[in-house]
Structures are given as structure tokens and as C-alpha cells.
Motif scaffolding. Structure first.
Motif, short mmCIF file in Angstrom:
data_model
loop_
_atom_site.label_atom_id
_atom_site.label_comp_id
_atom_site.label_asym_id
_atom_site.label_seq_id
_atom_site.Cartn_x
_atom_site.Cartn_y
_atom_site.Cartn_z
N MET A 1 0.63 -1.42 -0.15
CA MET A 1 0.38 0.06 -0.39
C MET A 1 0.90 1.54 0.10
O MET A 1 0.82 1.89 0.74
CB MET A 1 -0.95 0.75 0.54
N ARG A 2 1.36 1.81 -1.49
CA ARG A 2 2.16 2.68 -1.43
C ARG A 2 1.41 3.95 -1.25
O ARG A 2 2.41 5.16 -0.67
CB ARG A 2 2.88 2.52 -3.00
N SER A 3 0.85 3.56 -1.48
CA SER A 3 -0.22 5.69 -1.85
C SER A 3 -2.26 5.09 -1.43
O SER A 3 -2.51 4.17 -1.69
CB SER A 3 -0.06 6.22 -3.24
N LYS A 4 -2.18 5.70 0.16
CA LYS A 4 -3.33 5.35 -0.13
C LYS A 4 -4.32 6.55 -0.65
O LYS A 4 -3.83 7.96 -0.06
CB LYS A 4 -3.27 5.41 1.62
N SER B 1 7.72 11.97 2.26
CA SER B 1 8.36 10.38 1.87
C SER B 1 8.99 10.38 2.40
O SER B 1 9.60 8.87 2.34
CB SER B 1 7.44 10.25 0.31
N ARG B 2 9.98 10.30 1.22
CA ARG B 2 11.44 10.09 1.60
C ARG B 2 12.22 9.16 2.48
O ARG B 2 12.74 8.71 3.61
CB ARG B 2 12.83 10.73 0.82
N LEU B 3 11.54 10.36 4.04
CA LEU B 3 11.86 10.66 4.94
C LEU B 3 11.17 9.42 5.94
O LEU B 3 12.25 8.00 7.11
CB LEU B 3 11.94 11.84 5.72
N ALA B 4 9.55 9.20 5.80
CA ALA B 4 9.17 8.47 6.44
C ALA B 4 9.68 6.71 5.97
O ALA B 4 9.65 5.53 6.10
CB ALA B 4 7.40 8.50 5.62
N ARG B 5 9.69 6.82 4.20
CA ARG B 5 10.38 5.36 3.75
C ARG B 5 12.04 5.65 3.89
O ARG B 5 12.43 3.72 4.68
CB ARG B 5 10.87 5.52 2.01
N SER B 6 12.86 6.04 4.73
CA SER B 6 13.67 6.08 5.80
C SER B 6 13.26 5.89 6.87
O SER B 6 14.20 4.79 7.85
CB SER B 6 14.61 7.24 5.44
N LEU B 7 12.59 5.44 7.84
CA LEU B 7 11.86 4.91 8.75
C LEU B 7 11.36 4.14 8.88
O LEU B 7 10.69 3.24 9.02
CB LEU B 7 11.48 5.91 9.17
N GLY B 8 10.93 3.31 8.01
CA GLY B 8 10.61 1.97 7.40
C GLY B 8 8.60 1.68 6.97
O GLY B 8 7.96 0.76 7.41
N PHE B 9 8.54 2.84 7.18
CA PHE B 9 7.13 3.60 7.20
C PHE B 9 6.65 2.51 5.46
O PHE B 9 7.05 2.21 4.59
CB PHE B 9 6.48 5.01 6.28
N LEU B 10 5.57 2.33 5.51
CA LEU B 10 5.05 1.34 4.17
C LEU B 10 4.24 1.67 3.28
O LEU B 10 4.53 1.81 1.98
CB LEU B 10 3.35 0.19 4.80
N GLY B 11 4.11 3.32 3.58
CA GLY B 11 3.20 3.98 2.63
C GLY B 11 2.82 5.84 2.65
O GLY B 11 2.68 6.12 4.70
N LYS B 12 2.21 6.11 2.02
CA LYS B 12 2.22 7.57 2.33
C LYS B 12 1.04 8.36 2.03
O LYS B 12 -0.33 6.97 1.11
CB LYS B 12 2.78 9.06 1.73
N ASN C 1 3.89 6.63 -5.22
CA ASN C 1 4.25 4.86 -5.58
C ASN C 1 5.76 4.88 -5.98
O ASN C 1 6.17 3.56 -5.55
CB ASN C 1 3.57 4.55 -7.14
N GLU C 2 6.00 6.53 -5.88
CA GLU C 2 7.90 6.36 -6.72
C GLU C 2 9.21 5.00 -5.36
O GLU C 2 9.31 4.72 -5.92
CB GLU C 2 8.15 7.24 -7.51
N VAL C 3 8.33 5.96 -4.73
CA VAL C 3 9.06 6.61 -3.14
C VAL C 3 9.54 5.47 -2.61
O VAL C 3 10.18 4.12 -1.90
CB VAL C 3 9.09 7.70 -2.41
N PHE C 4 7.91 4.86 -2.43
CA PHE C 4 7.89 3.69 -1.50
C PHE C 4 7.47 2.10 -1.73
O PHE C 4 8.19 1.10 -1.44
CB PHE C 4 6.23 3.73 -0.98
N GLY C 5 8.21 2.11 -3.44
CA GLY C 5 8.50 1.25 -4.36
C GLY C 5 9.62 0.73 -4.47
O GLY C 5 10.57 1.43 -3.27
N PHE C 6 9.77 -0.25 -4.85
CA PHE C 6 11.31 -1.33 -4.87
C PHE C 6 11.98 -1.13 -6.10
O PHE C 6 11.16 -1.43 -7.64
CB PHE C 6 11.35 -2.08 -4.16
#
Length: 281
Positions: free
Chosen positions: A1-4, A203-214, A226-231
Motif C-alpha cells: 500500500m504505497r499510496s492511499k 515521503s523519503r523520510l518516512a520510507r527511510s524510517l520503515g513506513f509502508l506508504g503515505k 508510488n515511486e518513493v515507496f516502491g522498490f
């Protein structure tokens, strides 16, 4: 769930457009986005759409996770939300303004009794709730994750919501609380719709702290989330190599891969990455 993507339940003209978006999940809002006088009309509109052939056809094409943010359990609107929407194809109920584990348990049980078969996302948006994040995450087996709500958390205290050093401390606290119960954390919405770079940085800060999405409040934010929280391809390939190496070294507590020690936490993370990629595909 990268984007909500948040969608006001009082705006049925937006429902099909939201379904056609690239958001992984749609969060239909019955709470803050709907004036008290329009609550019942919003419930009726959402219920009719979720039961319609248009929704069924849209799900067949786009496969969205459907979330509904109901009103707080101590509001006069909570019971009406459950009564109107129980039994409909809703994947997740978002419970706002939660502070106590026992009240959360009661709310989840009440929703299940009303016919909800899915999971629950708990919004942490008060200082007391943040302090009890681990208790809330562990309150019920059907709680899937915690979501950060920054407006209600910061505005009454006069805290600048857009200071990265402040956000980092709060985000990390929430992520660790969710992690105590093995649950995920979702990042908060970003109200400055015209500030794409600010949304990307947060979003990048959240991703670096292990968040699933935004959470997204405008369709223009979806692609960034979708870009930031994707792999990317390198991350996926590295995860595959770690999992493959762990199978070759089965029964060994730790092993070297590319000069780096790999043990159980790294293998679990690699497995999570591959599961997330598989789900997105």
C-alpha cells in the motif's frame, strides 16, 4: 500500500475517478471531510456505489484496497457508519481519534458484529495515543497497522508540522510502536498540495524510517508516493539474492554475502520486500 488516496464520501462524482487512479488504496472519508448534516447522505452514496456494477467492474480492472474512515467511536455518528456499511466489500476500516486499547478492542468488536470482515487501520493523532502506540498496535489481532495523523497531533500544541527534525522523532516513535506488534505504519497526509518536492522529501523520510506508504489528499501526489515507496530493480535483486543465499545456508545463524554479514533480520526484510513486490504485481 504505497499510496492511499483520501476521497470524501460526500463526493460520489469522484468515486469512479479515484478508482481509475494509480493509487494502491482508496480511503473513503466519513469523518473530517463530511459535515455533520451530510453524514447520512455520504453513507448512502458510498454504500450504493460499493454495491453497484460500476464498482465491481472497476475492481476487476484496477484492484484497489478499499478503506473507509469512519467517525470516532465516541461520536454520535459511529454507530450509524457501521449500520450503513456493514457487509459491504470493504477491506479495511480506519478508526480515528483512538487513545485507549480497551476502547479500540470494543470498537473493533462492534464493527465485526456489524458485518465487517476485513482489517483495521488505527490513526494515532494525539500525544496520549502516540505514547501508547505499542498498546494500540497489540490491542486486537485484526489491527493491521497504525497511521500517523499530524494535524490533530500538532496543531493544538502549536508544533510546526513541517519541521523535518520534529517529524523524524514522531515518525520513529510510531514506527517502533507498530513494530512491537509486528504491524506496519502508514505516513500522514501532506496538505500543501502544490508543494510536490516537499511531499517527496517527507515521503523519503518516512520510507527511510520503515513506513509502508503515505496518504494522499490529491491525485497529483499518487505517482510520487508510488515511486518513493516502491522498490527499484536493484533492491528487488538484492532481496532475491539474500533469500536464495539464506536457503543455501539453511541451519547457519549468519553468513557472508558480498562482504556483509547477513542474519535473520536481514532475511526477514528481504522476504518482506519480495512479498510486497509480488502483491503490487
Amino acid at each position: 500500500m504505497r499510496s492511499k488516496l483520501f476521497v470524501p464520501a460526500s463526493r460520489p462524482e469522484l468515486f469512479d475517478k479515484a478508482m481509475a487512479s494509480e493509487a494502491d488504496a482508496l480511503s473513503f472519508d466519513l469523518e473530517d471531510a463530511v459535515a455533520p448534516a451530510r453524514k447520512q447522505a455520504a453513507r448512502d452514496a458510498l454504500a450504493a456505489w460499493l454495491a453497484s456494477p460500476a464498482f465491481e467492474a472497476g475492481q476487476a480492472r484496477h484492484a484497489k484496497k478499499i478503506i473507509v474512515r469512519v467517525n470516532a467511536d465516541d461520536s454520535p455518528h459511529f454507530a450509524g457508519d457501521l449500520q450503513a456499511l456493514g457487509g459491504l466489500p470493504i477491506d479495511m476500516i480506519n478508526l480515528p481519534k483512538v487513545e485507549h486499547a480497551d476502547a479500540l478492542q470494543a470498537s473493533v468488536d462492534q464493527a465485526i458484529a456489524a458485518g465487517f470482515a476485513g482489517e483495521f487501520l488505527v490513526t494515532v493523532e494525539t500525544p496520549r495515543a502516540l505514547a501508547r502506540a505499542a498498546e494500540l498496535a497489540e490491542a486486537h489481532p485484526r489491527v493491521a497497522g497504525l497511521q500517523l495523523g499530524l494535524a490533530d497531533l500538532f496543531e493544538p500544541l502549536g508544533v510546526d508540522r513541517y519541521q523535518p527534525e520534529t517529524l523524524r522523532a514522531v515518525m520513529l516513535s510510531l514506527r517502533l510502536g507498530a513494530g512491537c506488534a509486528g504491524k506496519y505504519a502508514m505516513d500522514a497526509a501532506y496538505a500543501r498540495v502544490g508543494d510536490a518536492e516537499g511531499f517527496r522529501a517527507e515521503s523519503r523520510l518516512a520510507r527511510s524510517l520503515g513506513f509502508l506508504g503515505k496518504s494522499c489528499v490529491h491525485p497529483s501526489q499518487i505517482a510520487i508516493a508510488n515511486e518513493v515507496f516502491g522498490f527499484d530493480a536493484d533492491e528487488v535483486e538484492q532481496a532475491r539474492r539474500i533469500v536464495a543465499a539464506s536457503r543455501r545456508h539453511e541451519g547457519v545463524g549468519a553468513f557472508l554475502l558480498d562482504g556483509k554479514m547477513i542474519d535473520a533480520p536481514f532475511v526477514r526484510r528481504a522476504e518482506d520486500v519480495l512479498r510486497a513486490v509480488g502483491a503490487a504485481a
